[in-house]
Write a protein that holds these residues in place. Structure first.
Motif, PDB file in Angstrom:
ATOM      1  N   ASN A 146       0.547  -1.467  -0.302  1.00 52.86           N
ATOM      2  CA  ASN A 146      -0.075  -0.299  -0.009  1.00 52.86           C
ATOM      3  C   ASN A 146       0.917   1.686  -0.137  1.00 52.86           C
ATOM      4  OD1 ASN A 146      -2.685  -1.570   0.233  1.00 52.86           O
ATOM      5  ND2 ASN A 146      -2.686  -0.918   2.409  1.00 52.86           N
ATOM      6  N   ARG A 147       1.955   1.042   0.600  1.00 53.10           N
ATOM      7  CA  ARG A 147       2.839   2.285   0.668  1.00 53.10           C
ATOM      8  C   ARG A 147       3.307   2.621  -0.616  1.00 53.10           C
ATOM      9  NH1 ARG A 147       5.403   0.947   6.055  1.00 53.10           N
ATOM     10  NH2 ARG A 147       3.839   2.016   7.489  1.00 53.10           N
ATOM     11  N   HIS A 148       3.734   1.404  -1.107  1.00 50.00           N
ATOM     12  CA  HIS A 148       4.920   1.836  -1.961  1.00 50.00           C
ATOM     13  C   HIS A 148       3.800   1.868  -2.676  1.00 50.00           C
ATOM     14  CE1 HIS A 148       7.291   0.525  -6.075  1.00 50.00           C
ATOM     15  NE2 HIS A 148       6.539   0.250  -6.452  1.00 50.00           N
ATOM     16  N   LEU A 149       2.922   1.583  -3.406  1.00 52.83           N
ATOM     17  CA  LEU A 149       0.848   2.384  -4.381  1.00 52.83           C
ATOM     18  C   LEU A 149       1.511   3.489  -4.020  1.00 52.83           C
ATOM     19  CD1 LEU A 149      -1.163  -0.719  -4.323  1.00 52.83           C
ATOM     20  CD2 LEU A 149       0.288  -0.606  -5.752  1.00 52.83           C
ATOM     21  N   ARG A 150       1.761   4.110  -2.409  1.00 55.94           N
ATOM     22  CA  ARG A 150       0.843   5.479  -2.738  1.00 55.94           C
ATOM     23  C   ARG A 150       2.104   6.431  -3.117  1.00 55.94           C
ATOM     24  NH1 ARG A 150      -1.731   4.167   2.473  1.00 55.94           N
ATOM     25  NH2 ARG A 150       1.042   3.677   3.428  1.00 55.94           N
ATOM     26  N   ARG A 151       3.095   5.279  -2.804  1.00 56.52           N
ATOM     27  CA  ARG A 151       4.858   6.586  -3.934  1.00 56.52           C
ATOM     28  C   ARG A 151       4.777   6.802  -4.876  1.00 56.52           C
ATOM     29  NH1 ARG A 151       6.928   3.527   0.483  1.00 56.52           N
ATOM     30  NH2 ARG A 151       7.662   1.434  -1.017  1.00 56.52           N
ATOM     31  N   LEU A 152       3.728   5.573  -5.916  1.00 56.08           N
ATOM     32  CA  LEU A 152       3.670   5.820  -6.959  1.00 56.08           C
ATOM     33  C   LEU A 152       3.000   6.564  -7.886  1.00 56.08           C
ATOM     34  CD1 LEU A 152       3.757   2.281  -8.407  1.00 56.08           C
ATOM     35  CD2 LEU A 152       5.201   3.456  -7.999  1.00 56.08           C
ATOM     36  N   GLN A 153       2.030   7.227  -7.005  1.00 54.49           N
ATOM     37  CA  GLN A 153       0.388   7.825  -7.113  1.00 54.49           C
ATOM     38  C   GLN A 153       0.973   9.404  -6.796  1.00 54.49           C
ATOM     39  OE1 GLN A 153      -2.029   6.560  -4.484  1.00 54.49           O
ATOM     40  NE2 GLN A 153      -3.316   4.795  -5.768  1.00 54.49           N
ATOM     41  N   GLY A 154       1.841   9.328  -5.870  1.00 56.14           N
ATOM     42  CA  GLY A 154       2.564  10.380  -6.030  1.00 56.14           C
ATOM     43  C   GLY A 154       3.579  10.854  -6.695  1.00 56.14           C
ATOM     44  N   GLY A 155       4.244   9.633  -7.397  1.00 51.97           N
ATOM     45  CA  GLY A 155       5.711  10.150  -8.384  1.00 51.97           C
ATOM     46  C   GLY A 155       6.703  10.197  -8.097  1.00 51.97           C
ATOM     47  N   ALA A 156       7.304   9.859  -7.466  1.00 56.45           N
ATOM     48  CA  ALA A 156       8.294   9.461  -6.089  1.00 56.45           C
ATOM     49  C   ALA A 156       8.608   8.148  -7.833  1.00 56.45           C
ATOM     50  CB  ALA A 156       8.633   8.443  -5.464  1.00 56.45           C
ATOM     51  N   VAL A 157      10.092   9.596  -7.997  1.00 56.05           N
ATOM     52  CA  VAL A 157      11.131   9.158  -8.794  1.00 56.05           C
ATOM     53  C   VAL A 157      11.126   7.296  -9.483  1.00 56.05           C
ATOM     54  CG1 VAL A 157      12.889   9.243 -11.207  1.00 56.05           C
ATOM     55  CG2 VAL A 157      11.291  10.943 -10.540  1.00 56.05           C
ATOM     56  N   GLU A 158      12.094   7.472  -8.034  1.00 58.55           N
ATOM     57  CA  GLU A 158      12.561   6.101  -7.187  1.00 58.55           C
ATOM     58  C   GLU A 158      11.789   4.766  -7.591  1.00 58.55           C
ATOM     59  OE1 GLU A 158      14.671   7.207  -4.216  1.00 58.55           O
ATOM     60  OE2 GLU A 158      16.339   7.888  -4.647  1.00 58.55           O
ATOM     61  N   SER A 159      10.849   5.006  -6.749  1.00 55.78           N
ATOM     62  CA  SER A 159       9.786   4.119  -6.410  1.00 55.78           C
ATOM     63  C   SER A 159       8.991   4.103  -7.430  1.00 55.78           C
ATOM     64  CB  SER A 159       8.536   4.735  -5.769  1.00 55.78           C
ATOM     65  OG  SER A 159       9.139   5.336  -4.247  1.00 55.78           O
ATOM     66  N   VAL A 160       8.747   4.471  -9.029  1.00 54.19           N
ATOM     67  CA  VAL A 160       8.191   3.676 -10.940  1.00 54.19           C
ATOM     68  C   VAL A 160       9.046   3.152 -11.231  1.00 54.19           C
ATOM     69  CG1 VAL A 160       7.807   4.883 -12.312  1.00 54.19           C
ATOM     70  CG2 VAL A 160       7.056   5.801 -10.512  1.00 54.19           C
ATOM     71  N   GLU A 161      10.817   3.536 -11.077  1.00 52.42           N
ATOM     72  CA  GLU A 161      12.075   2.920 -11.656  1.00 52.42           C
ATOM     73  C   GLU A 161      12.039   1.779 -10.725  1.00 52.42           C
ATOM     74  OE1 GLU A 161      14.789   5.253 -11.189  1.00 52.42           O
ATOM     75  OE2 GLU A 161      15.462   6.390 -12.646  1.00 52.42           O
ATOM     76  N   THR A 162      11.732   1.540  -9.511  1.00 52.59           N
ATOM     77  CA  THR A 162      11.901   0.012  -9.264  1.00 52.59           C
ATOM     78  C   THR A 162      10.650  -0.719  -8.710  1.00 52.59           C
ATOM     79  OG1 THR A 162      12.119   1.205  -6.309  1.00 52.59           O
ATOM     80  CG2 THR A 162      13.652   1.086  -7.455  1.00 52.59           C
ATOM     81  N   SER A 163       9.741  -0.484  -9.297  1.00 55.39           N
ATOM     82  CA  SER A 163       8.166  -0.819  -8.727  1.00 55.39           C
ATOM     83  C   SER A 163       8.265  -2.341  -8.497  1.00 55.39           C
ATOM     84  CB  SER A 163       6.986  -0.156  -9.116  1.00 55.39           C
ATOM     85  OG  SER A 163       5.851  -0.850  -8.997  1.00 55.39           O
ATOM     86  N   GLU A 164       8.820  -2.598 -10.414  1.00 52.88           N
ATOM     87  CA  GLU A 164       8.770  -4.642 -10.393  1.00 52.88           C
ATOM     88  C   GLU A 164       9.690  -4.873  -9.400  1.00 52.88           C
ATOM     89  OE1 GLU A 164       9.188  -7.530 -13.945  1.00 52.88           O
ATOM     90  OE2 GLU A 164       9.405  -5.311 -14.344  1.00 52.88           O
TER      91      GLU A 164
END
Length: 558
Positions: free
Chosen positions: A501-519
């Motif tokens: 859930n926290r990871h999805l919130r970071r993605l929604q917030g546009g955090a670049v590091e979270s987007v790149e490492t999401s998978e």
């Protein structure tokens, strides 16, 4: 009080002090160990930061040795350079000395508050962090109690007829005093306890300040020897760090001893009382070693690398997989003995699995592609040993089942076989999933967000803890431990959901590091959860047999 009673009281007080110091360190490691280790890893960018973090963590753990062992491990795994690791250890020595300064204050008024708060938190707290924080508070209270007991016991020594003669001899022979301080500190494995004892005796007027300083200098040498002994079987890269610390502190201690013998040092400037003079001299010594050593750590690394070069690892070297199998076919006629033999082999197999699982987070941090691939290849080879052990245990139990067994023995055989299957699956998950993700992250030069990395390391640490609990359940078959293991599985599921859930919130917030490492982040969480579930499965047959397990989570249909 008779001399025998005085010695008995003093020995009891020192034992309590050592146990209390260990109690505090254990509480800190269990509650905040992962966070502290993560903080130390981040110190590699700056030597000054490494020294500061080393000092802070040593004060929390009340042990520079613990920091030294961690720093040695970081250096061996390539997460930290030798220079940074040694600087961290020198900073930890200063932090340990500062902790002595704090404990030397008269804090006896805090004892009832610490005991009350710590005892309530440990007995009534629901979370692990709360309970271990309670342990820490009780440990600090017991340290203060022990110091008071030492003061009372040593006060009785003033009437001793033997002590003045011993002190008089040692006051004329600083070198022997120096060796006694080093040997005592090495024996008790705590420079904090050693220096506090000397300071307490100096405060009671039992030791002249000069003699006390000689003992403290020896304690600094003995403290450096502890980490050297603890890492003696490690890789050369790990052994070089405590050896560098020993070189700096040993040289400083010998020079300090020479200055104490030859010069009239102005120790009176350190404080009005003998205890303050001894403790502040200890702090000043470690501060000087840190300041003088920081510019020389690079040179020390070059010298120690020449004296202790790296050696290419041999196949299985240092691993548990090379041991002779414990499966004894000569006892197959006795199911009880044969099942014990299979259990021992399962424990050996689980140790190999843990060797594979434990360095996963370190691999995720390694940026040197060649070093990472070499390390992954070495660890993946262990999966072959896990597969072999799985096959041998399974065939052994099949052969055992051809004989005559009781119902309980047949059930135990099935439990062992299933756990062997689960361990083999864990080995595959680690070797084929987690190692692959580590290499992918390195090749793409991806960096996790601070919050995301903290979540992954917390999950990994929880899995390792649950592995040990699962092994306890395997050996003991204890219902209470089995129930705790299932509760820890539920806690792991909650951690996984919160992390997602926290990871999805970071993605929604546009955090670049979270987007790149999401998978990689999500696949790592999924793999760790699967590994944890495989460990926890050992508890189900035990709880099912005792009636502690529901057949289904589904609500009954009307």
């Amino acid at each position: 009080m008779s001399p025998a009673l005085i010695v008995l009281h003093l020995a009891g007080a020192v034992t309590l002090l050592l146990w209390a110091v260990r109690m505090v360190r254990t509480g800190v490691e269990r509650a905040y160990g992962t966070a502290l280790e993560r903080s130390l890893k981040r110190a590699r960018a700056s030597r000054l930061r490494a020294a500061g973090l080393g000092a802070a963590v040593a004060m929390m753990l009340q042990s520079s040795t613990a920091v030294g062992v961690l720093a040695a491990g970081f250096a061996a795994s390539g997460l930290m350079s030798f220079a940074t690791a040694l600087t961290m250890l020198l900073g930890a020595d200063l932090g340990s000395a500062l902790m002595v300064r704090i404990l030397a204050f008269d804090l006896s008024w805090l004892i009832p508050f610490l005991l009350l708060a710590g005892g309530w938190m440990f007995m009534k707290g629901s979370g692990r962090e709360v309970r271990q924080t309670g342990r820490i508070l009780v440990g600090v209270a017991l340290i203060l109690v022990a110091l008071g007991m030492i003061g009372e016991a040593t006060a009785s020594l003033r009437a001793s007829e033997v002590l003045p003669a011993v002190v008089g001899y040692l006051s004329e022979d600083y070198f022997t005093s120096f060796l006694i301080g080093a040997l005592f500190t090495w024996f008790v494995h705590s420079s904090i306890a050693s220096v506090l004892l000397v300071a307490s005796m100096a405060e009671q007027g039992l030791l002249p300040v000069g003699l006390a300083l000689a003992l403290v200098l020896g304690a600094n040498l003995g403290g450096a020897l502890i980490a050297v002994g603890l890492t003696r079987g490690s890789a050369p890269a790990a052994r070089r760090v405590p050896l560098g610390n020993l070189a700096f502190r040993g040289t400083g201690a010998v020079l300090g001893l020479g200055a104490l013998w030859a010069l009239d040092l102005p120790v009176g400037l350190a404080g009005p009382s003998p205890a303050e003079q001894v403790v502040m001299a200890h702090v000043a010594f470690n501060a000087v070693i840190l300041l003088a050593g920081m510019p020389l750590v690079g040179l020390a690394g070059a010298v120690l690398t020449r004296l202790l070069p790296d050696q290419p690892p041999a196949r299985g070297e240092g691993m548990l997989a090379g041991r002779t199998s414990t499966l004894d076919r000569s006892v197959l006629h006795s199911p009880r003995l044969a099942l014990a033999s299979a259990t021992r082999e399962l424990l050996r197999m689980s140790e190999v699995v843990e060797v594979m699982l434990r360095p996963v987070m370190e691999l995720y941090e390694t940026d040197d592609r060649d070093r990472l691939k070499a390390r992954v290849k070495e660890l993946r080879d262990l999966d072959l040993d896990v597969n072999k052990a799985h096959s041998e245990i399974k065939l052994y139990l099949v052969e055992l089942n051809r004989g005559t067994m009781s119902a309980d023995e047949a059930q135990r055989s099935m439990i062992l076989a299933n756990f062997a299957i689960n361990l083999e699956h864990v080995g595959d998950l680690v070797a084929k999933n987690l190692y692959k993700l580590a290499v992918e992250r390195c090749e793409k030069r991806l960096v996790f967000s601070d919050e995301g990395w903290r979540e992954l390391t917390d999950l990994h640490a929880q899995v390792l803890t649950n592995n040990q609990l699962a092994l306890n359940v395997l050996v003991s078959g204890d219902r209470a431990s089995a129930r705790e293991l299932i509760r820890e599985k539920e806690r792991m599921r909650d951690l996984e959901l919160r992390s997602q859930n926290r990871h999805l919130r970071r993605l929604q917030g546009g955090a670049v590091e979270s987007v790149e490492t999401s998978e990689i982040h999500l696949e790592t969480i999924r793999a760790l959860k699967q590994v944890n579930s495989l460990f926890a499965a050992i508890a189900y047959p035990i709880l099912a047999e005792s009636g502690d397990l529901l057949e289904s989570r589904l609500a009954k249909s009307e």
